[in-house]
Each structure stands twice: as structure tokens, then as C-alpha cells.
Design an enzyme around this catalytic site. Structure first.
Site, PDB file in Angstrom:
ATOM      1  N   TYR A   1       0.836  -1.208   0.000  1.00 47.17           N
ATOM      2  CA  TYR A   1       0.000   0.000   0.000  1.00 47.17           C
ATOM      3  C   TYR A   1       0.871   1.259   0.000  1.00 47.17           C
ATOM      4  O   TYR A   1       1.885   1.338   0.687  1.00 47.17           O
ATOM      5  CB  TYR A   1      -0.932   0.016   1.210  1.00 47.17           C
ATOM      6  CG  TYR A   1      -2.093  -0.960   1.130  1.00 47.17           C
ATOM      7  CD1 TYR A   1      -2.437  -1.606  -0.048  1.00 47.17           C
ATOM      8  CD2 TYR A   1      -2.858  -1.236   2.263  1.00 47.17           C
ATOM      9  CE1 TYR A   1      -3.506  -2.493  -0.091  1.00 47.17           C
ATOM     10  CE2 TYR A   1      -3.931  -2.120   2.229  1.00 47.17           C
ATOM     11  CZ  TYR A   1      -4.244  -2.753   1.043  1.00 47.17           C
ATOM     12  OH  TYR A   1      -5.304  -3.638   1.014  1.00 47.17           O
TER      13      TYR A   1
ATOM     14  N   SER B   1     -13.070  -2.353  -1.016  1.00 49.02           N
ATOM     15  CA  SER B   1     -13.830  -1.510  -1.955  1.00 49.02           C
ATOM     16  C   SER B   1     -15.334  -1.610  -1.730  1.00 49.02           C
ATOM     17  O   SER B   1     -16.102  -1.836  -2.674  1.00 49.02           O
ATOM     18  CB  SER B   1     -13.490  -1.868  -3.402  1.00 49.02           C
ATOM     19  OG  SER B   1     -12.691  -0.850  -3.987  1.00 49.02           O
ATOM     20  N   PRO B   2     -15.784  -1.426  -0.488  1.00 50.83           N
ATOM     21  CA  PRO B   2     -17.226  -1.565  -0.227  1.00 50.83           C
ATOM     22  C   PRO B   2     -18.054  -0.503  -0.937  1.00 50.83           C
ATOM     23  O   PRO B   2     -19.261  -0.676  -1.096  1.00 50.83           O
ATOM     24  CB  PRO B   2     -17.325  -1.422   1.298  1.00 50.83           C
ATOM     25  CG  PRO B   2     -16.088  -0.685   1.709  1.00 50.83           C
ATOM     26  CD  PRO B   2     -15.020  -1.120   0.742  1.00 50.83           C
TER      27      PRO B   2
ATOM     28  N   ALA C   1     -17.067   0.428  -4.026  1.00 51.99           N
ATOM     29  CA  ALA C   1     -16.614   0.270  -5.414  1.00 51.99           C
ATOM     30  C   ALA C   1     -15.688   1.415  -5.809  1.00 51.99           C
ATOM     31  O   ALA C   1     -15.799   1.953  -6.908  1.00 51.99           O
ATOM     32  CB  ALA C   1     -17.813   0.156  -6.360  1.00 51.99           C
ATOM     33  N   GLY C   2     -14.797   1.735  -4.896  1.00 54.56           N
ATOM     34  CA  GLY C   2     -13.825   2.795  -5.170  1.00 54.56           C
ATOM     35  C   GLY C   2     -14.481   4.150  -5.393  1.00 54.56           C
ATOM     36  O   GLY C   2     -13.954   4.982  -6.133  1.00 54.56           O
ATOM     37  N   GLY C   3     -15.638   4.350  -4.790  1.00 51.08           N
ATOM     38  CA  GLY C   3     -16.324   5.643  -4.929  1.00 51.08           C
ATOM     39  C   GLY C   3     -17.359   5.655  -6.038  1.00 51.08           C
ATOM     40  O   GLY C   3     -18.226   6.544  -6.070  1.00 51.08           O
TER      41      GLY C   3
ATOM     42  N   PHE D   1     -21.071   6.378  -5.477  1.00 48.88           N
ATOM     43  CA  PHE D   1     -21.637   7.694  -5.173  1.00 48.88           C
ATOM     44  C   PHE D   1     -21.420   8.722  -6.286  1.00 48.88           C
ATOM     45  O   PHE D   1     -22.180   9.659  -6.407  1.00 48.88           O
ATOM     46  CB  PHE D   1     -21.042   8.224  -3.864  1.00 48.88           C
ATOM     47  CG  PHE D   1     -21.105   7.228  -2.756  1.00 48.88           C
ATOM     48  CD1 PHE D   1     -22.316   6.600  -2.440  1.00 48.88           C
ATOM     49  CD2 PHE D   1     -19.960   6.860  -2.048  1.00 48.88           C
ATOM     50  CE1 PHE D   1     -22.384   5.653  -1.418  1.00 48.88           C
ATOM     51  CE2 PHE D   1     -20.030   5.914  -1.041  1.00 48.88           C
ATOM     52  CZ  PHE D   1     -21.233   5.305  -0.727  1.00 48.88           C
TER      53      PHE D   1
END
Lengths: 304, 304, 304
Positions: C55, C211-212, C214-216, C219
Site C-alpha cells: 500500500y 472496496s465496499p 466500489a472505489g467511490g 456515489f
């Protein structure tokens, strides 16, 4: 040559590379030439000979037997692998349509035919050639066990079986399925991801790889995938200082040998020089990064 | 009629062909006509009656019960299969959206409702209608076991479950799942290859086949796949000297019956004549090559 | 905060929601600000901190360690999760190409590096970051067991492993794999259907969800799938009287929490306010119909 010993049974090992005879009838060799080639392969340590009843439109096993008859003592130095359960439409089989047949009657008949054609008493390994949607696992297992009990077959395996198909047959069989022969190559790496090779590793089955050069596409096809692999292989030949043609072949084999499931590639060339060149793959040390470079060339994309 | 006995439990067998009642409310039969049809089916040996709470917008079970009430002694001659866990949006269920519900509360309520609607004390087989992504296997298993303990359900099974979904539920259940009812037909042969039927065979579950005629597409649709199957069936009718319409239906059933997993086709016609004609499939001997000819017609390609 | 206790081992539980530090180096926080954030998360009950060697281009673990050094007593309140086996091309790793490495040498080196970078003696959970086609399960299992025996790693798990890959590694390992961290969200619900989460539930592994959101995309993206989900979330916010922005985030988390496999979402924001808002999902009761409404919005189709 290194050998791969089955850990499921005590009395079976395969040579690290197997000799594929599916084109034996195409090579236009006399029986004497064939037996000479066999002996050369044995002398090189390639002792596993791969056949199937249907190869050469049902004639390869006879061609093999014809040659072996000239020097029967070679038989003891070999592991003879054959396959059954496909029936090709045509005069040789009497079938109207290509289909599979894992019925006891057919499997027994096919094995006995193969033994007769090859002029041997026992095959070392019998593989069911394709998963058959009509497979009655219990009935088939019983016949397979009988063939082993009668000494006609030493060990059992499958080919092109998906994990669930292996599981089904194994669930009814008291003897282990020791081999699954599947298609694997730089242009068909899917079995490394979809569970086929993991299942082999988990259950200690030896995977044999058919079409390790993707039927030649690896070296000579001009589709986008093949060209990408060719470029990858050529670049690696260059960086390693290998002659391109044999180097590419060696790398393609070394790439399979590097896999932890102990893949036994089946090489089906009748050209001794080419075979000897390919065997040099055994001496290659393919680094992990090189392996992934070739994988990327094969799949056309990076790892995730 | 031949019967398929479960080898997982000692007290369940199904008739070789089941009677599907999902269109019972469409048939426009009076209760007396319905009970007459049921009795005729029973007399023919078709004893397995297939229902679900949602069939006929939640009305089929009541229609069934209404008829059965006229001749309650028929119940003992039947195996009554019903299903729950789908909730269809609408007034009948009070749901806003089609969804699945494998919660204990819903499953218990649905079973009790079904028993009440059918006017019976026990269903022979309860199937969970669809795999539910929200299935809590442990909680569900507990409720299912209670329903069996209370005598409301004799045996348990599933429908449309993939192997891993069966494995999960079975891992928490002390009673065996004895049936998986899946879609299989000449136009949907995938379950013969993707592990669904192999998993049934391996674990000795009886597969029941819904939509064995692909919802009629097999005989009357005009898409390319359907036309190919129709041609295949018609050619075989001709070569066997069968009348085309009934012959095609019989061959489609015989094709399923030939599979080694002992598929029980669910026939959902309300037309006695048609049903009787279909039952003649039981007397057909479909050869292996014929089976593969029809498979080829269904898939539009030869075996590998 | 609710906790998820592993039922495979006696001494591991995770907070119901985990804190993801994969963007720690992007947040531009000083070490003191970082440690303040960590402490606030701990005070809120979020005790599971998720890292990986790679990371932040191999820098997040150092950033984490730098902060932790300022207040070492926080360590005891945390479960530190880290991962290894990916090697990213670049100076930090010295690799020429992105690849995986599950060799004993690499895994041991990576773990020791991670511990050094984080300034800790033991990680609570080591995950293998990606399934590696070159995984030698036996050799890898031996190294993993040694790392546990030496106290460098408390428990073992995997990430992005498919069921057959878990099965293979587990077959050689005497310790249980307690976690599988996979991608799951309203825009990636496939793991709820393809066996990944069923396998976790069956084998009592805790699934963590990366990624709950989905990487943004959930929204802010403007592809058709994302827009459909946004509409679904917004409509539900309205009917529940929630403020749209935080409500949508809470619903997306609550949707994961509702799954029976006890998914632990990994939230990777560095914005405390946003994190606190997301935690309110824990107090939400998402009804079954609401859950399926969101599923339908995510998949763009009704259930079968």
C-alpha cells in the site's frame, strides 16, 4: 532425466517430459525407423509414451505395436499411457456420430483392443479421454477396477476432466485417479486459474499437458494472441542469448515445467532434433519474473 | 411405472415422471375434473405431484386442496412436493418486490400455509425454491429440522441450487437434501456439464427437471436453437416411424430419462391425452448415438 | 461496537467494521495527526486496521509505524492485518514486472519487513494478497506455520482467493485460514452468487470486504450501473428521511452488514467525520425487501 513419481501409488513415475504419439501415422516412418526413434527417446530418458485408441483414426496404436514388436525388450523401459471413451464417426468405429462412451462394454472392449493393437499385456496408465455427460460413475468404476484386477491396466486417470467430474468418478472408485491430462500452454493458461491445476495439486494427481505449443500456434500463427506470445518469447530468447526458434520452444516447455503442480508436457514431434532441443528446457532456470512476463504475453494483460 | 428410490433415505421414492401443477389454475377445471385428472395420473403410476406456494399467484395449492378434499383417500397414493422461499410482489404476499426469504419465520409460515391450503398434514418433500443470497444456513437448517421433527415435512430438498449452495446448506443440516430440482432440457443442457448433475450423482440426490420442454420452445419456437432441435427431433421421429408431434415429445422425455443421474422430468400439462402420450417415453430405448445426436441438435455443435 | 469473533480460533475477533489504511500516505497527515485519527477510531470501537506491504507504493506500513511509535500503547487495542505476496514493479521492490510471489523466501522476508516498518512484534492476521498460479501449497504452508510458531504472525488468512484456491492451501495447512478478504459491494455482488461468500460461510471464515463503495463509483460515477445504484440509494434515503450523501454511504455499508456471512467492510477514508457517519450503518435495520431493492439496483435486474 528427472522423473515425477506419483505420491498416490508406489509404483508409478513418469518421465518429466512425455512423448506424444498422436501423429505417429503422419510421420511416414517405417517400423524400423519408429523403433529407432523410440529407443532414442528412451535413451534420452523420455520413457512415458502417450497414445489413445482414436489417434491416427484408430491406427496409431497398431503402428506403435508394429514397431515395438521389432524390439520387444523396449517395452519394459516405457510407461505406456493410452486413452479411451471417444468414438469417432467413421468406418473404423462403426459410429454414425462423434460421441463419448464410458459404458462398461465399450471401455472394456476399447482397452482390450488397444492392448491387442499395441501387442502388450498391460498399459501402465489408462485415461478416460473426455468427460462423458452419460457417465454412470458407479458402473464405470466397477469396470475400471476389474481391468486393473485383471492386470490389463496398471493405473487409472482421466483427461480433460473438470474438478467436479474427477470428484464424481473418484467418489465411486477405490483406486486413485493418478493423472489428469489437460490442455495447458502459454495460449491456454486458464487451467492455472479455474481450478483444474489446483485440484490436481490438492489431490496429488499428476497433470499432463497436451498441446503444450497450442498446436503450433505458439510459434507460427498470426492472430493477435499468438503474435504477442511470439514477441514475448523472442524478446526473452534475445535477452538470454538463445537462438530464436529452439529457444522459444524451450521457453514454452520451461514455462510449464516451472508450475508447482509438476506438469508433464506431452511433446508430439517426430523430429528427433527438435525433441532433443526441447529437452534442453529441463536445464533452464526460469525466474519467477520471467514466468510472469510470459504469462502476461499469453494473457495480454498484467496480473490484477 | 418404474420408480426412483432415494438411496439417502429409506422411505422416499418418486415416480419416474412427476406431474407438475404449476399451471393448475390455468386449466379451467372444476374441482371434480381436477380430482379425476389426479386419479387418472395415479392410475398411470404418476404419483409424484409437484407444487410450490407461489404457483398460480399463490392459488395452485388451494386448487389442489379443493380437489383432493373430494377424494381424500388419493393423498396416500401421492408424493406431494412443494416449495417455498420466493416471495412475489403483489397482494397475495404483501411484498413490494420479488425477493427470496429463507428466514425461519417465513419458511415455517409458508409451509404451514401450504399444508393448510392443500388440506394435508404433511408434505412428502419440501424444496427451497431458489438459492437466497441472504441464506443463514445454520438458522435455516434448524427450522427445517424442526419442521421434519413436527411431522409437517417428511423430507428436504432444494431447487435451482448450484453445488456450492447445496454444500453450504448440507454442511449445517443433519438430514440429507434428497432432491435438487433444476432446469434441464434439450435447450438447456448446461447442468449436464457445469457440475449440477454431477453433484447430484455424486451425492446421490435425485434431480428433478423443470421445463423439460423448455417451456414449449422445444416444439413451437422459431429461434435458431429451437428450430435446430425441432429438426433433430423430427428426423429421429421419421427414422423411428413415430408420429411427429407425440414422437418429439416422447424423445425429449426419453433423452432426459437416459441420463445416469436418474432425472425425474416434471410434466406440467393438463391434457390427459398428451400426458399419456409422453409417458410412452418410458418404453423407449434411446441409443447412445441417438442421445448424442439430440445433444448436438440442442447445442448446435459436435462434442469436442 | 459489535465484534465478529472467529469460530475457528479462540483468540481472534475483528471489529464489525475495519479501518483501511491503503491511502494513508495520500492523506497528508503528520504522524501526530495520524495517531490522533487512530485513537479516535479505536475509541469508536474500530479496532481492526487493514494494511498491506504494497500500500502507498510500499510506504503505508512505515507511515503507520511512525505514528504508532508516538503512542505505542495503542497497539494492544488493535488487530493489525497485513498482506503480502504481490510484488509491484518499481524501485521499492526491485521487480521488473508486477507479479505474485508466494515463495517461502519472499513471504518470510515480506512479513519481517512489514513488522519492522510497522515497529511491531507480531501482526494479528497475515493475508496472502492474491492467489498465485505458482503457489506451491506445501512449501507455502510450511513457511506460514513457521511464522506463526515464531510469533511473527498470530493468525492466517487470504485475500481474493477463489474457493478452490482456499481449499488447496487449507489442505496443506494445519492451522485454519480464518479470513478471506474479497471485493464486495453493491456494484460487485458476484461473490454472493458464485460461491465465494458461501464458501466462507460454510467454512466459517470471516469475509472482509474491500472496496465496499466500489472505489467511490457507488456515489459519484456516471456509468449506467453506478447511476442506477445511486438512484436506488437516493430513493431509499428519501423514504427513510436520511440526508442523501451520508445516508447513501450508510445504506451501502448496512447492505453488506446484513449478509449472513458476517462481512466486515473495510472503510478506507481518512476523513473522521465521514467515518463516523458511516459507522451509523451499524444502527440501521435494513429490511429484507430493502436489501433486495438495493441488490436489484446493483444488478439491474430482478431476481429470477
Amino acid at each position: 532425466m528427472q522423473r515425477i513419481a506419483s505420491t498416490l501409488v508406489s509404483d508409478l513415475s513418469l518421465s518429466r517430459i512425455a512423448f506424444g504419439l498422436w501423429r505417429l501415422t503422419d510421420w511416414q516412418y517405417s517400423p524400423a525407423e519408429r523403433v529407432a526413434l523410440f529407443e532414442q527417446m528412451l535413451d534420452l530418458g523420455v520413457t512415458t509414451f502417450d497414445l489413445a485408441d482414436i489417434y491416427g483414426d484408430y491406427r496409431c496404436e497398431r503402428f506403435f505395436g508394429e514397431a515395438l514388436k521389432l524390439k520387444p525388450q523396449l517395452r519394459e523401459r516405457m510407461e505406456i499411457v493410452s486413452k479411451c471413451s471417444i468414438r469417432l464417426a467413421g468406418e473404423a468405429s462403426g459410429a454414425r456420430i462423434n460421441h463419448y462412451d464410458t459404458s462398461g462394454t465399450h471401455v472394456r472392449g476399447a482397452v482390450e483392443n488397444s492392448l491387442r493393437d499395441m501387442g502388450i499385456e498391460q498399459m501402465d496408465l489408462l485415461l478416460l479421454h473426455r468427460p462423458d455427460p452419460l457417465m454412470d460413475a458407479e458402473a464405470l468404476a466397477a469396470v475400471l477396477e476389474q481391468l486393473v484386477a485383471e492386470g490389463k491396466v496398471k493405473h487409472l486417470g482421466v483427461s480433460n476432466f473438470l474438478p467436479h467430474q474427477v470428484d464424481l468418478l473418484q467418489s465411486r472408485l477405490s483406486l486413485p485417479l493418478v493423472v489428469n491430462q489437460v490442455e495447458v500452454s502459454l495460449l491456454h493458461s486458464l487451467p492455472m486459474f479455474d481450478g483444474q491445476l489446483d485440484h490436481c495439486q490438492q489431490h496429488r494427481m499428476i497433470p499432463m499437458a497436451w498441446s503444450p505449443f497450442a498446436g503450433g500456434r505458439l510459434f507460427s500463427a498470426d492472430d493477435a494472441d499468438a503474435i504477442r506470445v511470439q514477441k514475448g518469447l523472442h524478446a526473452m530468447c534475445e535477452s538470454r542469448g538463445l537462438e530464436t526458434e529452439t529457444g522459444a520452444m524451450q521457453l514454452a516447455v520451461a514455462w510449464l515445467l516451472r508450475h508447482p503442480a509438476n506438469i508433464v508436457p506431452v511433446l508430439g514431434s517426430g523430429n528427433l532434433q527438435r525433441l532433443v532441443a526441447a529437452l534442453a528446457a529441463l536445464e533452464m532456470e526460469l525466474g519467477r519474473e520471467e514466468w510472469f512476463e510470459l504469462l502476461r504475453a499469453g494473457r495480454g494483460r498484467d496480473v490484477d
